[in-house]
Motif scaffolding. Structure first.
Motif, mmCIF file in Angstrom:
data_model
loop_
_atom_site.group_PDB
_atom_site.id
_atom_site.type_symbol
_atom_site.label_atom_id
_atom_site.label_comp_id
_atom_site.label_asym_id
_atom_site.label_seq_id
_atom_site.Cartn_x
_atom_site.Cartn_y
_atom_site.Cartn_z
ATOM 1 N N ASP A 109 -31.027 -7.355 25.081
ATOM 2 C CA ASP A 109 -30.836 -7.376 23.624
ATOM 3 C C ASP A 109 -31.108 -8.765 23.044
ATOM 4 N N ALA A 110 -30.789 -9.810 23.806
ATOM 5 C CA ALA A 110 -30.995 -11.168 23.300
ATOM 6 C C ALA A 110 -32.457 -11.455 23.028
ATOM 7 N N LEU A 111 -33.355 -10.735 23.730
ATOM 8 C CA LEU A 111 -34.790 -10.923 23.504
ATOM 9 C C LEU A 111 -35.383 -9.852 22.602
ATOM 10 N N GLY B 81 -31.405 -13.512 17.877
ATOM 11 C CA GLY B 81 -30.514 -13.991 16.821
ATOM 12 C C GLY B 81 -29.308 -14.657 17.441
ATOM 13 N N ALA B 82 -28.524 -15.341 16.609
ATOM 14 C CA ALA B 82 -27.364 -16.090 17.094
ATOM 15 C C ALA B 82 -26.344 -15.169 17.756
ATOM 16 N N ASP C 137 -37.152 -17.100 26.320
ATOM 17 C CA ASP C 137 -38.019 -16.128 25.655
ATOM 18 C C ASP C 137 -39.455 -16.244 26.182
ATOM 19 N N ALA C 138 -40.358 -15.466 25.628
ATOM 20 C CA ALA C 138 -41.725 -15.422 26.143
ATOM 21 C C ALA C 138 -42.453 -16.744 25.983
ATOM 22 N N GLN C 139 -41.996 -17.595 25.060
ATOM 23 C CA GLN C 139 -42.617 -18.906 24.868
ATOM 24 C C GLN C 139 -41.990 -19.973 25.780
ATOM 25 N N GLY C 140 -40.997 -19.578 26.576
ATOM 26 C CA GLY C 140 -40.374 -20.517 27.502
ATOM 27 C C GLY C 140 -39.240 -21.321 26.905
ATOM 28 N N ARG C 141 -38.682 -20.884 25.771
ATOM 29 C CA ARG C 141 -37.555 -21.579 25.142
ATOM 30 C C ARG C 141 -36.247 -20.938 25.589
ATOM 31 N N VAL C 142 -35.324 -21.732 26.114
ATOM 32 C CA VAL C 142 -34.032 -21.215 26.564
ATOM 33 C C VAL C 142 -33.199 -20.845 25.349
ATOM 34 N N ILE C 143 -32.791 -19.567 25.309
ATOM 35 C CA ILE C 143 -32.011 -19.107 24.148
ATOM 36 C C ILE C 143 -30.560 -18.807 24.513
ATOM 37 N N ALA C 144 -30.248 -18.717 25.816
ATOM 38 C CA ALA C 144 -28.871 -18.434 26.234
ATOM 39 C C ALA C 144 -28.674 -18.930 27.656
ATOM 40 N N VAL D 56 -28.393 -26.551 27.454
ATOM 41 C CA VAL D 56 -29.846 -26.402 27.614
ATOM 42 C C VAL D 56 -30.473 -25.532 26.531
ATOM 43 N N ALA D 57 -29.710 -25.037 25.585
ATOM 44 C CA ALA D 57 -30.261 -24.184 24.516
ATOM 45 C C ALA D 57 -31.375 -24.917 23.786
#
Length: 374
Positions: A152-154, A158-159, A186-193, A202-203
């Protein structure tokens, strides 16, 4: 002098020697050779003295003329018998001592072979434990990548969904204490969680250029995973980790479209240290400290060692001779036993080796002098 071999017999007359080891048998063979040589030498001394006496008797018999003729015959016979005894003793010395020395040499070779094979078996068991442990890590990452909170996070970025995913990962980490952290990128390689945002903030960090992320995004389906060699990670305070990753797919489905990557970071040092520190060595080997247990990678870089000095040395010059498993004696007298990772289930391994080094006491002392005591 030979050991007292009369003690420690049971009531049935069978010896109950607690030292009935291959090394003891070799020592007994050496003692047999020494005793045989000593006893045959003593016989030689006696026969030489007898010959001298016989020669003197023959001289005296000749001086006595006809009256000493009979005595001269006896003296000559004694001299002949002495020569025969001397020859027999010489032959016995050559045969018994030669055979005992040969037995000693064969025994040394046999003990070396037995010890080498035993250490190679221990090396195989050690790397097998590592493989089984890391196989579980590959299972963990593929399982957790299908968790609804992670998906769901991907799918609904969202926050709120990122926070829920972090909470879920935190719960996992409380039960699976062998991990330092778990990241969702995410698919761009950015840590979201992540599972420990307070400890490792590391967010927003980009992992787009890290090999584990790229390899995971390239997996064909949910059965595949990526793994990176053990290395310190900047985002985890330079602690050494084994990184496992797989793609997070749409709907959590095995063949779903890749949405991003789940990366899990295995806390390598304490886990691997427990493996190399608990190899089933004998009490003598453990107390003397001359037996070292190592895990090395495919380039023979030391990943874990029961003696921490090897981590500072960095690399061990292993010579496998193209074999997956075996042993050899290095130039300095160190017995080197090794076993290549056999892999486990769907985990093929990374070409690592279990490695056990066993040094003679004098070689260990010289090594300690060069590298300092542990």
């Amino acid at each position: 002098m030979p050991k007292d071999l009369t003690a420690d017999f049971s009531a049935s007359g069978v010896r109950c020697d607690q030292e009935a080891s291959p090394e003891t048998i070799i020592e007994l063979a050496r003692e047999v050779a020494e005793v045989s040589a000593m006893r045959t030498s003593a016989i030689g001394d006696i026969t030489r003295r007898t010959k001298i006496l016989a020669l003197n008797a023959k001289i005296e018999a000749a001086r006595a003329g006809v009256h000493g003729a009979g005595f001269g015959v006896v003296a000559a016979e004694v001299q002949t018998i002495s020569s025969q005894i001397d020859l027999a003793a010489s032959q016995m010395r050559d045969e018994i001592v030669g055979s005992a020395n040969r037995l000693h040499q064969l025994g040394q070779g046999l003990v070396g072979s037995m010890r080498g094979q035993r250490l190679a078996d221990l090396a195989l068991n050690m790397i097998d434990i590592i493989d089984r442990n890391l196989y579980e890590r590959s299972c963990d990452v593929r399982w957790w990548a299908t968790d609804s909170a992670v998906v769901d996070a991907l799918e609904q970025p969202g926050a709120a969904t990122a926070s829920h995913a972090s909470q879920r990962l935190g719960v996992i980490l409380k039960s699976y204490t062998v991990y330092l952290d778990i990241w969702v990128a995410d698919a761009q390689g950015r840590v979201i969680a992540s599972g420990r945002p307070g400890q490792y903030p590391v967010a927003g960090r980009s992992v787009a250029n890290e090999k584990w992320f790229c390899d995971a995004m390239g997996t064909r389906d949910g059965t595949e995973f990526a793994v990176a060699d053990v290395a310190p990670h900047e985002g985890l305070n330079q602690q050494p980790v084994a990184t496992y990753a797989t793609a997070i797919r749409a709907g959590g489905a095995e063949n779903g479209r890749p949405l991003g990557v789940l990366g899990i970071f295995f806390d390598w040092s304490p886990q691997a240290g427990a493996v190399v520190g608990n190899v089933r060595l004998t009490e003598e080997e453990r107390l003397e400290g001359r037996t070292k247990c190592l895990i090395v990678d495919s380039n023979f870089r030391v990943l874990a060692a029961s003696d921490q000095r090897y981590l500072l040395i960095g690399r061990y010059p292993l010579t496998t001779g193209g074999r997956d498993m075996g042993y050899y004696t290095a130039e300095d007298g160190t017995m080197v036993a090794f076993a290549l990772t056999p892999g486990y289930e769907t985990y093929r391994g990374l070409g690592w080796y279990g490695l056990i080094l066993q040094r003679p006491p004098e070689v260990e002392a010289a090594w300690n002098a060069r590298h300092g005591h542990a």
